[in-house]
Design a protein around this motif. Structure first.
Motif, mmCIF file in Angstrom:
data_model
loop_
_atom_site.group_PDB
_atom_site.id
_atom_site.type_symbol
_atom_site.label_atom_id
_atom_site.label_comp_id
_atom_site.label_asym_id
_atom_site.label_seq_id
_atom_site.Cartn_x
_atom_site.Cartn_y
_atom_site.Cartn_z
ATOM 1 N N LYS A 19 0.833 -1.207 0.000
ATOM 2 C CA LYS A 19 0.000 0.000 0.000
ATOM 3 C C LYS A 19 0.866 1.256 0.000
ATOM 4 N N ALA A 20 1.915 1.256 0.816
ATOM 5 C CA ALA A 20 2.817 2.411 0.883
ATOM 6 C C ALA A 20 3.497 2.631 -0.467
ATOM 7 N N PHE A 21 3.896 1.548 -1.111
ATOM 8 C CA PHE A 21 4.537 1.640 -2.420
ATOM 9 C C PHE A 21 3.582 2.235 -3.453
ATOM 10 N N VAL A 22 2.329 1.784 -3.446
ATOM 11 C CA VAL A 22 1.328 2.293 -4.383
ATOM 12 C C VAL A 22 1.055 3.775 -4.111
ATOM 13 N N ARG A 23 0.943 4.144 -2.834
ATOM 14 C CA ARG A 23 0.720 5.568 -2.498
ATOM 15 C C ARG A 23 1.870 6.431 -3.007
ATOM 16 N N LYS A 24 3.094 5.951 -2.818
ATOM 17 C CA LYS A 24 4.271 6.703 -3.255
ATOM 18 C C LYS A 24 4.266 6.874 -4.774
ATOM 19 N N ALA A 25 3.947 5.805 -5.501
ATOM 20 C CA ALA A 25 3.879 5.888 -6.964
ATOM 21 C C ALA A 25 2.771 6.849 -7.391
ATOM 22 N N TYR A 26 1.620 6.790 -6.726
ATOM 23 C CA TYR A 26 0.505 7.678 -7.081
ATOM 24 C C TYR A 26 0.876 9.140 -6.831
ATOM 25 N N MET A 27 1.569 9.395 -5.731
ATOM 26 C CA MET A 27 1.965 10.781 -5.436
ATOM 27 C C MET A 27 2.897 11.312 -6.524
ATOM 28 N N LYS A 28 3.747 10.463 -7.077
ATOM 29 C CA LYS A 28 4.613 10.897 -8.184
ATOM 30 C C LYS A 28 3.790 11.182 -9.434
ATOM 31 N N LEU A 29 2.784 10.352 -9.705
ATOM 32 C CA LEU A 29 1.949 10.546 -10.880
ATOM 33 C C LEU A 29 1.062 11.777 -10.746
ATOM 34 N N ASN A 34 0.394 17.343 -9.752
ATOM 35 C CA ASN A 34 -0.386 18.578 -9.582
ATOM 36 C C ASN A 34 -1.272 18.534 -8.341
ATOM 37 N N LYS A 35 -1.280 17.377 -7.648
ATOM 38 C CA LYS A 35 -2.067 17.187 -6.417
ATOM 39 C C LYS A 35 -3.551 17.457 -6.634
ATOM 40 N N THR A 36 -4.095 16.928 -7.750
ATOM 41 C CA THR A 36 -5.507 17.133 -8.052
ATOM 42 C C THR A 36 -6.389 15.995 -7.547
ATOM 43 N N GLY A 37 -5.777 14.869 -7.191
ATOM 44 C CA GLY A 37 -6.551 13.716 -6.746
ATOM 45 C C GLY A 37 -6.930 12.773 -7.867
ATOM 46 N N SER A 38 -6.549 13.105 -9.100
ATOM 47 C CA SER A 38 -6.766 12.207 -10.233
ATOM 48 C C SER A 38 -5.571 12.347 -11.176
ATOM 49 N N VAL A 39 -5.366 11.318 -11.966
ATOM 50 C CA VAL A 39 -4.218 11.307 -12.874
ATOM 51 C C VAL A 39 -4.707 11.015 -14.288
ATOM 52 N N PRO A 40 -4.639 12.010 -15.164
ATOM 53 C CA PRO A 40 -5.036 11.766 -16.548
ATOM 54 C C PRO A 40 -4.021 10.850 -17.249
ATOM 55 N N MET A 41 -4.472 10.130 -18.268
ATOM 56 C CA MET A 41 -3.599 9.210 -18.989
ATOM 57 C C MET A 41 -2.380 9.913 -19.571
ATOM 58 N N VAL A 42 -2.527 11.142 -19.972
ATOM 59 C CA VAL A 42 -1.388 11.860 -20.546
ATOM 60 C C VAL A 42 -0.259 11.973 -19.507
ATOM 61 N N ASP A 43 -0.598 12.163 -18.243
ATOM 62 C CA ASP A 43 0.417 12.229 -17.190
ATOM 63 C C ASP A 43 1.021 10.863 -16.905
ATOM 64 N N VAL A 44 0.191 9.816 -16.978
ATOM 65 C CA VAL A 44 0.710 8.456 -16.787
ATOM 66 C C VAL A 44 1.722 8.158 -17.886
ATOM 67 N N ARG A 45 1.400 8.518 -19.116
ATOM 68 C CA ARG A 45 2.306 8.259 -20.244
ATOM 69 C C ARG A 45 3.639 8.987 -20.079
ATOM 70 N N LYS A 46 3.626 10.163 -19.455
ATOM 71 C CA LYS A 46 4.856 10.908 -19.215
ATOM 72 C C LYS A 46 5.784 10.186 -18.259
ATOM 73 N N CYS A 47 5.199 9.435 -17.313
ATOM 74 C CA CYS A 47 5.976 8.824 -16.236
ATOM 75 C C CYS A 47 6.207 7.329 -16.384
ATOM 76 N N TYR A 48 5.498 6.672 -17.302
ATOM 77 C CA TYR A 48 5.527 5.222 -17.334
ATOM 78 C C TYR A 48 5.782 4.701 -18.741
ATOM 79 N N CYS A 49 6.687 3.761 -18.851
ATOM 80 C CA CYS A 49 6.953 3.088 -20.110
ATOM 81 C C CYS A 49 6.776 1.594 -19.895
ATOM 82 N N ALA A 50 5.917 0.964 -20.652
ATOM 83 C CA ALA A 50 5.623 -0.462 -20.469
ATOM 84 C C ALA A 50 6.692 -1.380 -21.033
ATOM 85 N N LYS A 51 7.700 -0.832 -21.724
ATOM 86 C CA LYS A 51 8.755 -1.668 -22.280
ATOM 87 C C LYS A 51 9.505 -2.366 -21.190
#
Length: 116
Positions: free
Chosen positions: A86-96, A99-116
Motif C-alpha cells: 500500500k505504501a509503495f502504491v501511495r508513493k507511486a501515485y503521489m509521483k503521478l 499537480n495534487k488534483t486527486g486524479s491522474v489523466p492518462m497523458v500524465d501516466v504516459r509521461k511517467c511510465y513506459c511499459a517496455k
C-alpha cells in the motif's frame, strides 16, 4: 477463494477474467450483474454447482448490491494489500499526481511510465 499462491494457469484465468469483465461492461460503470458474472465463469470453464455459485456470489457481492465490481472481485480473490505494498502504491501515485488534483489523466501516466 484462491487463498495461497496462484499457479500460472490461475493467474492467467484471473487476468483473463479482468479483461473479460471490462469487455462485457458495455456502459463502463465497473459492475457486472449476477447473470453476466455466471456467464464469465462459464466462458473460462469455471463451472460450479448452483449452491457453490450462490456462496461465491455472497462473498463477491459484499455490498449486497446485486452486482459485483472488479474491485470487490480482486479483493475476494487476492485479499487486501499488505502495508508495504500500500505504501509503495501511495508513493507511486503521489509521483503521478504531481499537480495534487486527486486524479491522474492518462497523458500524465504516459509521461511517467513506459511499459517496455
Amino acid at each position: 477463494i484462491f487463498r495461497g499462491t496462484l499457479n500460472k494457469r490461475g493467474v492467467r484465468i484471473i487476468t483473463g477474467l479482468g479483461k473479460y469483465f471490462r469487455q462485457v461492461d458495455k456502459n463502463r460503470n465497473g459492475f457486472l450483474s449476477q447473470a453476466a458474472f455466471k456467464e464469465a465463469l462459464n466462458v473460462f470453464h469455471l463451472e460450479m454447482p448452483e449452491g457453490d455459485f450462490e456462496s461465491l456470489w455472497l462473498i463477491l457481492d459484499d455490498s449486497k448490491s446485486d452486482k459485483v465490481d472488479y474491485g470487490e472481485f480482486t479483493r475476494a480473490i487476492f485479499g487486501e494489500m499488505n502495508e508495504y505494498r500500500k505504501a509503495f502504491v501511495r508513493k507511486a501515485y503521489m509521483k503521478l499526481d504531481f499537480n495534487k488534483t486527486g486524479s491522474v489523466p492518462m497523458v500524465d501516466v504516459r509521461k511517467c511510465y513506459c511499459a517496455k
